[in-house]
Write a protein that holds these residues in place. Structure first.
Motif, mmCIF file in Angstrom:
data_model
loop_
_atom_site.group_PDB
_atom_site.id
_atom_site.type_symbol
_atom_site.label_atom_id
_atom_site.label_comp_id
_atom_site.label_asym_id
_atom_site.label_seq_id
_atom_site.Cartn_x
_atom_site.Cartn_y
_atom_site.Cartn_z
ATOM 1 N N VAL A 169 -5.507 36.163 28.647
ATOM 2 C CA VAL A 169 -6.426 36.804 29.587
ATOM 3 C C VAL A 169 -7.660 37.254 28.808
ATOM 4 O O VAL A 169 -7.542 37.978 27.816
ATOM 5 C CB VAL A 169 -5.781 38.039 30.257
ATOM 6 N N ALA A 170 -8.838 36.813 29.242
ATOM 7 C CA ALA A 170 -10.066 37.211 28.558
ATOM 8 C C ALA A 170 -10.368 38.668 28.885
ATOM 9 O O ALA A 170 -10.403 39.063 30.052
ATOM 10 C CB ALA A 170 -11.226 36.312 28.975
ATOM 11 N N ALA A 171 -10.589 39.453 27.823
ATOM 12 C CA ALA A 171 -10.767 40.893 27.998
ATOM 13 C C ALA A 171 -12.071 41.239 28.700
ATOM 14 O O ALA A 171 -12.225 42.338 29.233
ATOM 15 C CB ALA A 171 -10.708 41.575 26.637
ATOM 16 N N ASP A 172 -13.024 40.291 28.716
ATOM 17 C CA ASP A 172 -14.302 40.587 29.385
ATOM 18 C C ASP A 172 -14.287 40.147 30.854
ATOM 19 O O ASP A 172 -15.213 40.417 31.595
ATOM 20 C CB ASP A 172 -15.462 39.906 28.646
ATOM 21 N N ASP A 173 -13.235 39.440 31.236
ATOM 22 C CA ASP A 173 -13.184 38.872 32.574
ATOM 23 C C ASP A 173 -12.024 39.451 33.384
ATOM 24 O O ASP A 173 -12.096 39.584 34.609
ATOM 25 C CB ASP A 173 -13.040 37.349 32.460
ATOM 26 N N LYS A 199 -10.724 37.397 23.422
ATOM 27 C CA LYS A 199 -12.166 37.681 23.426
ATOM 28 C C LYS A 199 -12.470 39.164 23.231
ATOM 29 O O LYS A 199 -13.453 39.674 23.770
ATOM 30 C CB LYS A 199 -12.830 37.182 24.728
ATOM 31 N N ILE A 200 -11.633 39.851 22.441
ATOM 32 C CA ILE A 200 -11.891 41.277 22.259
ATOM 33 C C ILE A 200 -13.124 41.516 21.382
ATOM 34 O O ILE A 200 -13.578 42.640 21.238
ATOM 35 C CB ILE A 200 -10.679 42.049 21.686
ATOM 36 N N ASP A 201 -13.666 40.424 20.792
ATOM 37 C CA ASP A 201 -14.908 40.562 20.023
ATOM 38 C C ASP A 201 -16.126 40.696 20.943
ATOM 39 O O ASP A 201 -17.208 41.086 20.501
ATOM 40 C CB ASP A 201 -15.083 39.319 19.132
ATOM 41 N N LYS A 202 -15.958 40.368 22.208
ATOM 42 C CA LYS A 202 -17.132 40.315 23.091
ATOM 43 C C LYS A 202 -17.554 41.696 23.596
ATOM 44 O O LYS A 202 -16.715 42.584 23.806
ATOM 45 C CB LYS A 202 -16.845 39.413 24.298
ATOM 46 N N LYS A 209 -8.181 47.694 30.549
ATOM 47 C CA LYS A 209 -8.244 47.316 31.958
ATOM 48 C C LYS A 209 -7.266 46.164 32.256
ATOM 49 O O LYS A 209 -6.574 46.155 33.281
ATOM 50 C CB LYS A 209 -9.682 46.902 32.311
ATOM 51 N N VAL A 210 -7.208 45.203 31.309
ATOM 52 C CA VAL A 210 -6.295 44.069 31.484
ATOM 53 C C VAL A 210 -4.849 44.553 31.571
ATOM 54 O O VAL A 210 -4.071 44.104 32.413
ATOM 55 C CB VAL A 210 -6.451 43.054 30.320
ATOM 56 N N SER A 234 -8.823 37.661 19.064
ATOM 57 C CA SER A 234 -10.075 36.928 19.251
ATOM 58 C C SER A 234 -9.899 35.558 18.607
ATOM 59 O O SER A 234 -9.642 35.453 17.408
ATOM 60 C CB SER A 234 -11.259 37.641 18.597
ATOM 61 N N ALA A 235 -10.023 34.541 19.428
ATOM 62 C CA ALA A 235 -9.897 33.173 18.917
ATOM 63 C C ALA A 235 -11.099 32.826 18.049
ATOM 64 O O ALA A 235 -11.056 31.887 17.262
ATOM 65 C CB ALA A 235 -9.774 32.189 20.077
ATOM 66 N N ILE A 236 -12.182 33.589 18.174
ATOM 67 C CA ILE A 236 -13.393 33.322 17.391
ATOM 68 C C ILE A 236 -13.324 33.994 16.020
ATOM 69 O O ILE A 236 -13.532 33.350 15.001
ATOM 70 C CB ILE A 236 -14.658 33.807 18.140
ATOM 71 N N THR A 237 -12.992 35.291 15.995
ATOM 72 C CA THR A 237 -12.967 35.984 14.699
ATOM 73 C C THR A 237 -11.606 35.878 14.011
ATOM 74 O O THR A 237 -11.489 36.137 12.823
ATOM 75 C CB THR A 237 -13.297 37.481 14.867
#
Ligand code: GDP
Ligand code: MG
Length: 382
Positions: A169-173, A199-202, A209-210, A234-237
């Motif tokens: 689940v994307a944390a920003d969505d 996506k907790i880096d975003k 909230k999630v 975070s899949a990015i960091t």
């Protein structure tokens, strides 16, 4: 039998096929003796003749077919003492764009042995990752199925391909429609769920909230007194990836008894398959029981063959694949479907016989479907 003809039925109940054609004619259906007819028609006919016609599901029919060759699919041979621990098989699910693919890539890259990072040869749709938990190396198998095609197909067949679901689940969505859909799938399949809040880096990421949203759907985080592990990643960091792997291992240990007999003839499921120009049919299979070897006679759905080569998730040749290992199989005569089972049998002849019977059946079923469609078309013509 599904897609049977009146001749088949006549033979079973010992009457003249022409008589059955006539009975159906009187009931208002025009069918020739050799044409395959719909199951419902067979049942109507049976009722008319005072026969109780049992329509056997394709799954049961296939089970019977295998039994006639003395093969049982889905069971570990032998007793408890034959069983050995096997890695958990994990499917990653979630709403589109929440980072499933990216997360799988990141988990895989973080694991590729020194120096090879970035040099990943090819994706075979499934791979294994190793992690260390309590000073022990533990493997995890990930299945990367776009659209969960194989997962759904296998579930429809009652076969269990996956042990654990990771819900991304994307944390920003936050929770979205396909999040709920995935959750329902996993719960229907009775899978333990680990939640990866991605996506907790975003900026605007709100992992709390999630947690609140999913609590409403019955996934209560451990920190709120529930029994679902939530891991912020975070899949990015790369943040949280090790924790996610550990959470999967802990969930497997706490909730599941993952063991298989590594010594028996291999059985499992095809995850993906395609026709390769140079190599012919190529199937990625997940070994569920037994060990698959180069040289084994194999039947996968309507395809059969002798295993010519096995390739692991890095594209390297291997000679064998133990339980929970995904591997590419070369040497099949045809392309099996995603979700088809595979089994190793005694010899090529047995493999061919089973495959031929399945193909004949598929042909009959297609014919029967065609017959049904035709009847409907006739209906609309009037
Ligand atoms: P999928 O549809 O669930 O497979 O989502 P993808 O893996 O294709 O990711 C969708 C988009 O989100 C891509 O542009 C990714 O680069 C981005 N993305 C995925 N994970 C993260 C993350 O942890 N942080 C950020 N900032 N972006 C991400
Ligand atoms: Mg994707």
């Amino acid at each position: 039998a599904r897609g049977a003809s009146l001749t088949d039925l006549a033979e079973k109940i010992g009457v003249d096929p022409a008589a059955l054609v006539q009975v159906l004619f009187h009931l208002g259906e025009m069918v020739t003796a050799t044409q395959s007819v719909a199951d419902e028609t067979l049942q109507v006919l049976g009722a008319e003749l005072n026969y109780d016609i049992e329509v056997v599901s394709p799954e049961d029919e296939d089970r019977e077919l295998l039994e006639s060759f003395d093969i049982e699919f889905g069971e570990n041979e032998g007793g408890e003492e034959e069983l050995a621990a096997r890695p958990p098989v994990v499917t990653v699910m979630g709403h589109v764009d929440h980072g499933k693919t990216k997360l799988l890539d990141a988990l895989r890259k973080s694991n590729v042995a020194g120096g090879e990072a970035g040099g990943i040869t090819q994706s075979i749709g499934a791979y294994q990752v190793a992690t260390e938990v309590d000073d022990q190396e533990r493997k995890i198998t990930f299945i990367d199925t776009p659209g969960h095609e194989a997962f759904t197909a296998m579930r429809a067949r009652g076969a269990k391909s996956t042990d654990i679901a990771v819900l991304v689940v994307a944390a920003d969505d936050g929770v979205m429609p396909q999040t709920i859909e995935a959750l329902n799938h996993a719960q229907a399949a009775d899978l333990p769920i680990v939640v990866a809040v991605n996506k907790i880096d975003k900026e605007g990421a709100d992992p709390t909230k999630v947690r609140g949203q999913l609590t409403e759907y019955g996934l209560v985080p451990e920190e709120y007194g529930g029994d679902t592990i939530f891991v912020d990643v975070s899949a990015i960091t790369g943040v949280g990836l090790d924790e996610l792997l550990e959470a999967i291992v802990l969930t497997a240990d706490a909730a599941l008894d993952l063991r298989a007999n590594p010594e028996m003839d291999a059985q499992g499921v095809a995850i993906e398959a395609h026709l390769d120009k140079g190599r012919g049919p190529v199937a990625t299979v997940l070994v569920q029981r037994g060990t698959l070897h180069v040289g084994d006679s194999i039947v996968a759905g309507p395809a059969h063959g002798r295993v010519r080569a096995l390739l692991n998730d890095s594209g390297e040749n291997v000679t064998e694949a133990p339980p929970s290992m995904p591997v590419q199989v070369l040497g099949l005569t045809a392309v099996p479907g995603a979700g088809d089972s595979f089994i190793v049998v005694d010899d090529d002849r047995t493999a061919r016989q089973i495959a031929d019977k399945r193909e004949a059946r598929a042909r009959m079923a297609a014919q029967a479907a065609g017959a049904r469609r035709k009847t409907l078309d006739q209906l609309f013509e009037q």
